[in-house]
Design an enzyme around this catalytic site. Structure first.
Site: not given
Ligand code: GLY
Ligand code: MN
Ligand code: MN
Length: 434
Positions: A31, A236, A253, A264, A343, A347, A354, A377, A381, A399, A401
């Site tokens: 619940d 991720h 991140d 982000d 990647h 975005h 996103h 970003e 890697y 990375r 970003e």
């Molecule tokens: N944190 C997810 C991305 O960077 O898109």
């Molecule tokens: Mn991110």
């Molecule tokens: Mn991102």
């Protein structure tokens, strides 16, 4: 702000009505519910965060009857357990809608509210139970049609209409994006300053999330990623459970959500405050790619050209590092670089991390326009077991970003409050460690 969003949408509706449902509550276990978060589309049009609501806009109705909200009746017995509810009586004044009805009367009242419209915009297919409400209401308009009134003859997808609006941020939204970005940046700075080898990834996560929560951000924009050592190569990564050791890099991140707007940010830095030569060499390539890509965040450049620019600089750097050999153009053409950069470069960002909005229009990448916000970003890697990579580079994942607003004056880096040059990072890391 939300009334303005509705007003701006009206001309796009033409003679069609719109029906938009609130997010349902979700059970976590037995619940206990998950923390409630309103559906972003519904919140964009109402600023209201209760479940069991439906917004109806019908521009063909007389002024004062165009915007209707169905919501829960205020129930004093329930308020004792769950806290305040707005209630039907207060909704018109609090939310600026034209009229408010109890959600229990939805099936009965909705058909009347749709009369006069030629079509209904609805987010078809998202939840079958909502689809059933709308189709039943359309059936319910048949009596009005027999009486010679205009009734909706068409069901249309709401999302292209609404998401195109959400893609271009209004001045009020831009203020919110600036605020959340600045707060998110402060959290990263705090985590860097308090960094000490030996801490666990989740402890670093707590430093950021503490700062955000203390300053009013009650949610993350997405689950925070704190990946040290080779965990940085897991895009991720979720567990955030490893002890961070002297000599590691850590990739963070993470971004908070404030007033329904997301941030982000990714930064990657040495746990002990000093990059090794190998770490620095890879870092400088990613940073150069990120800076070059941000330069493309201007009106007239396409969304894809931001990625293309990052890839160009990354691949030149990969050749310089000895990760790839051959002609840069060919390595891009054959996508050989995807071994180390798998990647996309960004975005849209807004209410959702996103965020909504299309990336292509009729098969071509869409042009950037003032008011669009996107992340930039790039990363590199190098898996720890990649025996094709130079040994001293294996296990490095980096990375960087930032969140960028496209303006007529050029890119506005919303998250510029977190440093990213090697010198600035080395000066900050551990400067307030206990
Ligand atoms: N944190 C997810 C991305 O960077 O898109
Ligand atoms: Mn991110
Ligand atoms: Mn991102």
């Amino acid at each position: 702000m939300y009334a303005d969003n509705r007003t701006a949408l009206m001309p796009r509706l033409g003679e069609a009505a719109l029906v938009c449902f609130a997010a349902p509550e979700q059970i976590r276990n037995n619940d206990v519910h998950h923390d409630y978060r309103q559906d972003s589309d519904f919140f964009y049009l109402t600023g209201f965060d209760e479940p069991d609501c439906v917004l109806v806009i019908n521009p063909t109705r007389p002024a004062g009857e165009q915007v209707s909200l169905f919501l829960r009746e205020r129930d004093p017995a329930r308020v004792i357990w769950d806290g305040e509810m707005l209630g039907v009586d207060r909704a018109v004044e609090a939310l600026g809608v034209d009229q408010a009805f109890c959600i229990d009367s939805l099936a009965e009242t909705l058909p009347d509210l749709l009369v006069g419209a030629t079509a209904v915009y609805h987010d078809l297919g998202k939840r079958p139970e909502d689809d059933a409400v709308v189709t039943r209401a359309l059936l319910g308009t048949r009596r009005a049609r027999r009486q010679g009134k205009e009734t909706p003859g068409d069901l249309k997808a709401l999302l292209p209409l609404l998401h195109e609006a959400r893609l271009i941020k209004t001045p009020a939204e831009i203020e919110r994006l600036r605020a959340v970005s600045q707060l998110a940046a402060e959290g990263h700075v705090r985590a860097m300053a308090r960094m000490a080898p030996g801490a666990y990834e989740y402890q670093l996560q707590a430093e950021m999330e503490y700062h955000w929560a203390r300053n009013g951000a009650r949610r993350m924009a997405y689950p925070s990623i704190v990946g040290s050592g080779a965990n940085a190569c897991v895009l991720h990564y979720r567990p955030n459970s490893r002890q961070m050791l002297d000599g590691d890099l850590v990739l963070v991140d993470a971004g908070c959500e404030l007033d329904y707007y997301a941030s982000d940010i990714t930064r990657t830095w040495p746990v002990n405050g000093k990059f090794t030569d190998a770490q620095r060499a890879v870092y400088e390539v990613v940073l150069a790619a990120q800076l070059a890509a941000i330069e493309r965040c201007r009106p007239g450049y396409s969304f894809d050209s931001v990625h293309d620019r990052a890839v160009q600089v990354l691949v030149e750097g990969m050749v310089g590092l000895g990760l790839l050999t051959g002609d840069v153009g060919e390595l891009i053409e054959t996508e050989a670089f995807k071994r180390y950069y798998m990647h996309r470069t960004g975005h849209w960002i807004g209410m959702d991390v996103h965020d909504v909005g299309t990336y292509h229009s009729r098969g071509t990448s869409r042009s950037l326009e003032p008011g669009m916000a996107l992340t930039v970003e790039p990363g590199i890697y190098i898996a720890p077991d990649d025996d094709e990579a130079p040994e001293h580079l294996r296990g490095i994942g980096i990375r960087i970003e930032d969140d960028v607003l496209v303006t007529t004056e050029g890119p506005e880096v919303l998250t510029a409050g977190v440093p990213k040059t090697v010198d600035a990072l080395e000066a900050l890391i551990g400067s307030q460690a206990e």
